[in-house]
Design a protein around this motif. Structure first.
Motif: not given
Length: 132
Positions: A111-116, A118-126
């Motif tokens: 769970l931590i890996r999955f949502y982590g 996605i959050s990392l990709f979100s920051v990367g998208a920024y």
């Protein structure tokens, strides 16, 4: 498990939509809304996982009662819980403490890996959006 897959699916779709909207609108800071969105989806999944763990524990207890009855053992010792099945059993909404226990369980690190991720990709998208 189907509920957890649906939640993950919703998380991926909504995250992708927020990233696409933020880049297309030129407002890259909207991507950071994904971090709050991910926390909400993670909490929802922890709630369902808590329900699932409770149901598994309940099934194990029922199995132990049936096994004891088959071999003729009594469950009248001080360690046994009273009969708590059927209509008398109420579903208890998981507390934040229960969700935290599920979150800390080492067998649930996915769970931590999955949502982590996605959050990392979100920051990367920024940062990607800043360059384009």
């Amino acid at each position: 498990d189907e509920h957890m897959f649906k939640i993950k699916n919703w998380a991926l779709i909504s995250t992708s939509a927020v990233i696409a909207y933020s880049i297309s609108s030129g407002n890259e800071a909207i991507v950071f809304a994904n971090l709050a969105l991910m926390l909400a989806f993670l909490y929802m999944e922890l709630i369902y996982k808590s329900f699932q763990d409770s149901a598994i524990d309940h099934s194990v207890e029922l199995s132990e009662i049936i096994d004891a009855a088959i071999v003729g053992e009594s469950r009248d010792d001080e360690n046994s819980s009273p009969y708590s099945f059927g209509f008398g059993r109420k579903l208890v909404y998981p507390s934040i403490a229960q969700c935290w226990r599920v979150f800390r369980n080492k067998q649930r690190r996915h769970l931590i890996r999955f949502y982590g991720m996605i959050s990392l990709f979100s920051v990367g998208a920024y940062f990607f959006g800043l360059n384009y």
